[in-house]
Each structure stands twice: as structure tokens, then as C-alpha cells.
Scaffold this active site. Sequence first.
Site, PDB file in Angstrom:
ATOM      1  N   HIS A  88       0.826  -1.218   0.000  1.00  0.00           N
ATOM      2  CA  HIS A  88       0.000   0.000   0.000  1.00  0.00           C
ATOM      3  C   HIS A  88       0.861   1.268   0.000  1.00  0.00           C
ATOM      4  CE1 HIS A  88      -3.856  -2.117   0.838  1.00  0.00           C
ATOM      5  NE2 HIS A  88      -3.071  -2.973   1.451  1.00  0.00           N
ATOM      6  N   ASN A 161     -10.344  -2.785   2.314  1.00  0.00           N
ATOM      7  CA  ASN A 161      -9.985  -2.792   0.892  1.00  0.00           C
ATOM      8  C   ASN A 161     -11.232  -2.534   0.055  1.00  0.00           C
ATOM      9  OD1 ASN A 161      -7.268  -3.324   1.214  1.00  0.00           O
ATOM     10  ND2 ASN A 161      -7.442  -5.514   0.835  1.00  0.00           N
TER      11      ASN A 161
HETATM   12 FE1  HDE Z   1      -2.584  -4.769   5.482  1.00  0.00          FE
HETATM   13  N1  HDE Z   1      -0.786  -3.988   6.006  1.00  0.00           N
HETATM   14  N2  HDE Z   1      -1.970  -6.596   6.102  1.00  0.00           N
HETATM   15  N3  HDE Z   1      -4.330  -5.626   4.841  1.00  0.00           N
HETATM   16  N4  HDE Z   1      -3.236  -3.013   4.863  1.00  0.00           N
HETATM   17  C1  HDE Z   1      -0.419  -2.716   5.851  1.00  0.00           C
HETATM   18  O1  HDE Z   1       0.697  -1.420   7.450  1.00  0.00           O
HETATM   19  C2  HDE Z   1      -0.887  -6.825   6.854  1.00  0.00           C
HETATM   20  C3  HDE Z   1      -4.687  -6.924   4.957  1.00  0.00           C
HETATM   21  C4  HDE Z   1      -4.475  -2.692   4.405  1.00  0.00           C
HETATM   22  O2  HDE Z   1      -3.355   3.556   3.963  1.00  0.00           O
HETATM   23  C5  HDE Z   1       0.900  -2.415   6.467  1.00  0.00           C
HETATM   24  O3  HDE Z   1       1.052   0.777   7.751  1.00  0.00           O
HETATM   25  C6  HDE Z   1      -0.842  -8.206   7.253  1.00  0.00           C
HETATM   26  C7  HDE Z   1      -6.085  -7.098   4.739  1.00  0.00           C
HETATM   27  C8  HDE Z   1      -4.526  -1.305   4.027  1.00  0.00           C
HETATM   28  O4  HDE Z   1      -1.698   3.381   5.384  1.00  0.00           O
HETATM   29  C9  HDE Z   1       1.285  -3.740   7.139  1.00  0.00           C
HETATM   30  C10 HDE Z   1      -1.930  -8.791   6.671  1.00  0.00           C
HETATM   31  C11 HDE Z   1      -6.570  -5.850   4.475  1.00  0.00           C
HETATM   32  C12 HDE Z   1      -3.258  -0.801   4.279  1.00  0.00           C
HETATM   33  C13 HDE Z   1       0.127  -4.621   6.761  1.00  0.00           C
HETATM   34  C14 HDE Z   1      -2.640  -7.775   5.965  1.00  0.00           C
HETATM   35  C15 HDE Z   1      -5.457  -4.952   4.535  1.00  0.00           C
HETATM   36  C16 HDE Z   1      -2.478  -1.890   4.806  1.00  0.00           C
HETATM   37  C17 HDE Z   1       1.917  -1.826   5.547  1.00  0.00           C
HETATM   38  C18 HDE Z   1      -2.349 -10.251   6.732  1.00  0.00           C
HETATM   39  C19 HDE Z   1      -7.998  -5.431   4.135  1.00  0.00           C
HETATM   40  C20 HDE Z   1      -2.767   0.610   4.018  1.00  0.00           C
HETATM   41  C21 HDE Z   1       2.027  -0.372   5.933  1.00  0.00           C
HETATM   42  C22 HDE Z   1      -2.550 -10.738   8.051  1.00  0.00           C
HETATM   43  C23 HDE Z   1      -8.942  -5.728   5.204  1.00  0.00           C
HETATM   44  C24 HDE Z   1      -3.128   1.525   5.138  1.00  0.00           C
HETATM   45  C25 HDE Z   1       1.225  -0.231   7.112  1.00  0.00           C
HETATM   46  C26 HDE Z   1      -2.698   2.934   4.806  1.00  0.00           C
HETATM   47  C27 HDE Z   1      -1.140  -1.761   5.220  1.00  0.00           C
HETATM   48  C28 HDE Z   1       0.060  -5.887   7.185  1.00  0.00           C
HETATM   49  C29 HDE Z   1      -3.794  -8.037   5.187  1.00  0.00           C
HETATM   50  C30 HDE Z   1      -5.622  -3.553   4.282  1.00  0.00           C
HETATM   51  C31 HDE Z   1       2.643  -4.311   6.773  1.00  0.00           C
HETATM   52  C32 HDE Z   1       0.229  -8.855   8.106  1.00  0.00           C
HETATM   53  C33 HDE Z   1      -6.886  -8.410   4.811  1.00  0.00           C
HETATM   54  C34 HDE Z   1      -5.724  -0.558   3.455  1.00  0.00           C
HETATM   55  O5  HDE Z   1       1.335  -3.609   8.528  1.00  0.00           O
END
Ligand code: HDE
Length: 708
Positions: A88, A161
Site C-alpha cells: 500500500h 480494501n
Molecule cells: Fe494490510 N498492512 N496486512 N491488509 N493493509 C499494511 O501497514 C498486513 C490486509 C491494508 O493507507 C501495512 O502501515 C498483514 C487485509 C490497508 O496506510 C502492514 C496482513 C486488508 C493498508 C500490513 C494484511 C489490509 C495496509 C503496511 C495479513 C484489508 C494501508 C504499511 C494478516 C482488510 C493503510 C502499514 C494505509 C497496510 C500488514 C492483510 C488492508 C505491513 C500482516 C486483509 C488498506 O502492517
Amino acid sequence: MAMEKQPPEGGVARTPSQSNTNKKVESLETFRSDATNQALTTNQGVKIADNQNTLRAGERGPSLLEDFIMREKITHFDHERIPERIVHARGSAAHGVFKVYESQAELTKAAFLQDPSKETPVYVRFSTVQGSRGSADTVRDVRGFAVKFYTEEGNFDLVGNNMPVFFIQDAIKFPDFVHAVKPEPHNEMPQGASAHDTFWDFVSLVPESAHMVLWTMSDRAIPRSLRTMEGFGIHTFRFINAQGKGRFVKFHWRPTIGSASLLWDEAQKLAGKDSDFHRRDLWEAIDNGDYPEWELGVQIVEEEDEHKFDFDLLDPTKIIPEELVPLKMIGKLTLNRNPDNFFAETEQVAFCPGHIVPGIDFTNDPLLQGRLFSYTDTQISRLGGPNFHEIPINRPLAPLANGQRDAMHRQTIDKGQASYEPNSIDGGWPKETPPAASGGGFESYTERVEGSKIRVRSPSFKDHYSQATLFWNSMTDPEKDHIVGAYSFELSKVERKHIRERQLGILANIDETLAARVAENLGLPAPKKNADADELGKSSVTESPALSIVAKTKPSIKTRKVAILAAPGADAASIKAVQDALKAEGAHAKVISPTLGSPAQGIEADATILGMPSIMFDGVIVAGGKDSAKTLSESGDARHFVLEAFKHLKAIGAIGDGEDLLAAAHLPGGEEGVAVGSDANAVLKSFIEAMSKHRVWSRAQKAESVPA
Ligand code: HDE
């Protein structure tokens, strides 16, 4: 000096009910810096006399190390970049407000969902997932839809999302998935795209991804605008009311102007011609006062119904079809203010699914559970330490006080001696607040859990195909064509044949026709469904119109963009008529000409044909006027403009002589969605009607042969 003093923070006794929208604005304003009428200074506040020349020994001599002004400036510059988000990274955001329609007290005690007269400030960041910070906006990808609610009880982050399911079921697979989808490690290609071997290798080996991969091969992955995207919390969460009763909840965002997508050809061209297409659209809409809006919808499931579905509520690769649990719209989100500074606000905003408030709680979804750890952890390296909550955009509106101290970049100057609890030195403050029906401390929902300590996937998670089949069956014909096109495009870029074949096997388990159509494009034999695929599970719902974008198109042209093609000698009256009619419908018209200047009396060109090609518009109208029509007809770029609009199924209109351009481009009159004639009002009427359907789908087959 522009910087202002920090407000006091820790230990300030304020009651939770004091806060309101203005407070957030005020609290952010405290940190905003306006250099108007300010002297240029160093970071120590020393006024600078010369910002043009380094201190040197003699006019042509070496620079001197003692030049603290130059060294301070360059040192700061050297460290301007922070690590981009691992996923992202590319995003755009805006400020806004959320208002509940009526009290949701029956469902939740969350304070921001009680009072319809109250506005809760929000900051919303949209993003792509795969590409780096400078990648193009219109790539085929999932979009992040992250909302930070600055509620009076603390920050609530709904980090969702634009698709309601995810690729994997367990957080432990996330690094594998992300390594596979990111550009390949040896050559860092491709940027912003999943059309490469490692992605398809992984997903073809992990069938739980089948449903989500189908969503990403659909039009959902190439939205027309961030404003026309739906959003989803994905996981099942919990609502808890004042009586302590818990219910399961899924969160949905629905854009009030309806959903719409790009065509793949448009998306690819836009990535080159305006890689900021979505960012610009969001910015301009807010600037124009076309405030983007979404309704917040919830699907509620009573606890006793937890096991009544043919899928597991804890499985993030499943939706709850709206046919089983309808959406209840409970409030509206409006984005009404662009950020002042991209870095300070959009780059530094830190979301975390673990940021919740009383009245909302988690479930045991194994993906959600892992996310609760990951987000705070990632901020520590991205934002330089555990004090990222002190960055203005992340600060809660609710007062905060605790014994956490020090660490990198601490800004708060904590008063008092006791940074521990209990204490008898600072009067015992800050103290715990017992849970209460409202205004109490956060209390985790009591859930009975028993079981052995094991690493297993619940058998209730094993059906990977039936909801993918449901999605496929719910698509309209053009949407199905696009899905076939997307799989064919992506898999044709995969170099290893065995990966293409394995993915076709997955497609056959979703739908044999889908697999056969893609197989044909890949020159491979069409596989049959696995004998045991049906054993894994069946969806009780076989078709859900809510899953289709085309079926749900809202007939309106509000906020859409129209090009008026005009060259010198154009008829000013017809241009004015078009401008007025479109304005009355809430659409935006731009006069596009071969060159800048004035194509007609009192009319200025807004952009050139090459500067704003047809892919940036939702429809095109050719102005009347003999000379104008002649110039346009002789211009290859103008002919290409209308041909491309035709190919992309857009509404086209031509007034009077303007029709000559359509003839020169070999666009026949009388086609659906092509309005011509000398009566500007009649042309406009049919044009507006065609554009309100967003695209002229019935033209799809004919458009395929157009070479633009
Ligand atoms: Fe994320 N995800 N994600 N994700 N995600 C990040 O956090 C992570 C997942 C989502 O505008 C990171 O600050 C793991 C699902 C958005 O700043 C990180 C898993 C969904 C954004 C991270 C998921 C998301 C992130 C990277 C699996 C939808 C951007 C930078 C367990 C429900 C937020 C940060 C923004 C960002 C980890 C899966 C949505 C690395 C470990 C499912 C919208 O922490």
C-alpha cells in the site's frame, strides 16, 4: 519563526464528552505551519541573511565546514525520505466527516454511532497494494480503503480494501503472498502489476486465493475513480451494546454516485499518460466541491446464527451474500478537505486494525489476529519509533494519558514524577476507568475459548471455490468478458507453462467455461473440474446481483467529465449550450482543441488534444462550425480521439458540422450512444442519456475491431 508550541498532552483532565469536530480541526491546526510574513530561519530560529551562497574561502575557494547554515539544510534534506509502506505504498488521502443516520444503540455502544447530530472527523487513505510510492494509479490491483475515525472515545481505524475478501486465510502466509506479488526480486519487474511468474506460481499453488484472484481479475481492480469504489472491512467484527450483548458485523462502504470501472485498455494507457489519474481526480473533485460520499452499511449476524451458514464467518476468503443478510445503511462519510501537506498527513498517517473503541471488538479470524500485531510493528520502523501516535495526523481527539515515556522523537513533555501505576505520588493519576454503558474504559468482549494448542486450519475453511463460482455467475456478460480478458492477459505474461496450466486447473474448479475461454486464448487444452472440487462445499446462493458493478450502475452523469472538441472557427453558441446543459446535470466540461488559445468567440481551450486524451473523459462532444470541423477532420489526433472514445464505449455527440469528424474517423451515425444533429438540445439529450449508463455496453463487440 513559523513553528508553534505543542499543546499540553499527558495528564490533562478532560471529560470524554468535551470533544467535537472542531476540536480535531483545532488540534491539527495547532501543528500547521504557515510561513506567510515569516523571516527565513535555521531550525534554531536564527534569521538567514544569504540563502544563495555557501560560505567559502575566497570567491573561487573551497567551501568551509563551519557553514552551519548550509550543513543544517543539506543534512535535513539528506534524510527527507522515510521507508515507504511495504504494501500500500502508493496512496492518496483526504479529510472528511462521518455522521450516523440514527442512534445504533441497539447494536453498539460506540459513542460515534449514537447521535445523528454529531460529526466525527475522519482521514481516509486510498492506495494500491503492489506498486511503490511512485507507481501508476490505474494498475490492476486491489485498492486499500483505510478510514481513521477520530472519535471522542479514541481513534477507530477501519482498515479495509475495495474488495470484500482476501487472498489468504492465515496471517502467517502474508509475507509469502506479498513476496510473490511484489516485483520479482532479481530484476524488480513488473512495477504495480501481478502479471508475472511469482504471483501466479503462488496463487496457483494456494487454492484459497481462488476467490480473491477472481475479484482482482474483474473490473473491481481497475476503478474509474477512487470515488466510485466500494469499500469493505473484510473480516467479521463484533458490535457490543450497552447491555453487553454482542453481535457479528461486516462493514461495507457504498459510494453514493455508484460504482464504475475503467476498461483495461484505458487503464493501461492512463498509467502512461496520467499516472496520477486517481489522485488528481480525488483532489479535483474535493477542490470543485464535488465532495465524495459513501454510505456505511453493516451486515449483522446474531451470535446464535454463527454456524448457520455454508461458510465460516471467520474465514476472510468469504462474503456473506446480501441475499442471506441484507445491508443496513447506518451513516454517511463525506470527504470535504484536501490535505495541506502530502508527507505530513498522507505519508505519516498510521492505520492499525487494532485501533478500536468501546462497542466494537475483534473476532478470531486468523488473518485479522495477525494484522493486530503487524501494523504497529511496521510503524516502528517506518515512522522511527513507538511515538508515532504523537504525529499530528495520528493524534487522537480524545485526551490521552498513561505511563509510557521517552523513546525516539518524544514530543510530549510529561510533567510529574510518577510514570507508573498505581502511584501515590501524583495523586494516583492517571487512573483506570471501569467499563460502563457509556464513557467507560475499554473492555474486551467475553468469549469462551477452549481447545488444544495446535497449528491447524479449521475444516470449515476448506471450500475455496463455491463463492468464486457465485461471483462468476453474478457477472453480466461484459464483466465476464473482461474477466476472461484479464486472466488471458496476465497468464500470457507468465513465462512458465506449468504455472499457466496449474492456474487453468483452478479456473476449471470455479467454472469450466471460464477455464475453457482462457485456455483457448493461451493455446492450451481446456481442463476439467477436479472430481473432488464439489466435495469441498457448496454455496446456498448461486447468483448475487450486488456483486456486479454493471448491474448496479446508478443512472447519473454527476461529476463525470466531458470533452468538447473544438478547433478555431467553432460555433460558440453550441459550445455554450453544451457547457450549460452539462453543468446543470452536475458534470464537468472541458474545451479540448488542437492548440491552446480561443477556438470560438469568448471560449478558451482548457487543454490540447494531446495533453488531455479521450481516456481522461467519460464522453466527448464535437462542437459545430465548418472551419472547426474541417481542421478536426484533417487531424489524425482528433480522429483518434473520437475513435478511442468509441472503442471505450463512451457516449459521443456531434453538433451540426461536427459530424464531419465522425465521418472522417469512419464512425457511422445512428450507432447506439452516438448522437448527431443540428439541434444541440436534441443531441445533448441523447448524449446525456447514454452517458448516464456510464458505458454503451451494446457496442462492445463492434468496438473490438476499432484499431485505436
Ligand atoms: Fe494490510 N498492512 N496486512 N491488509 N493493509 C499494511 O501497514 C498486513 C490486509 C491494508 O493507507 C501495512 O502501515 C498483514 C487485509 C490497508 O496506510 C502492514 C496482513 C486488508 C493498508 C500490513 C494484511 C489490509 C495496509 C503496511 C495479513 C484489508 C494501508 C504499511 C494478516 C482488510 C493503510 C502499514 C494505509 C497496510 C500488514 C492483510 C488492508 C505491513 C500482516 C486483509 C488498506 O502492517
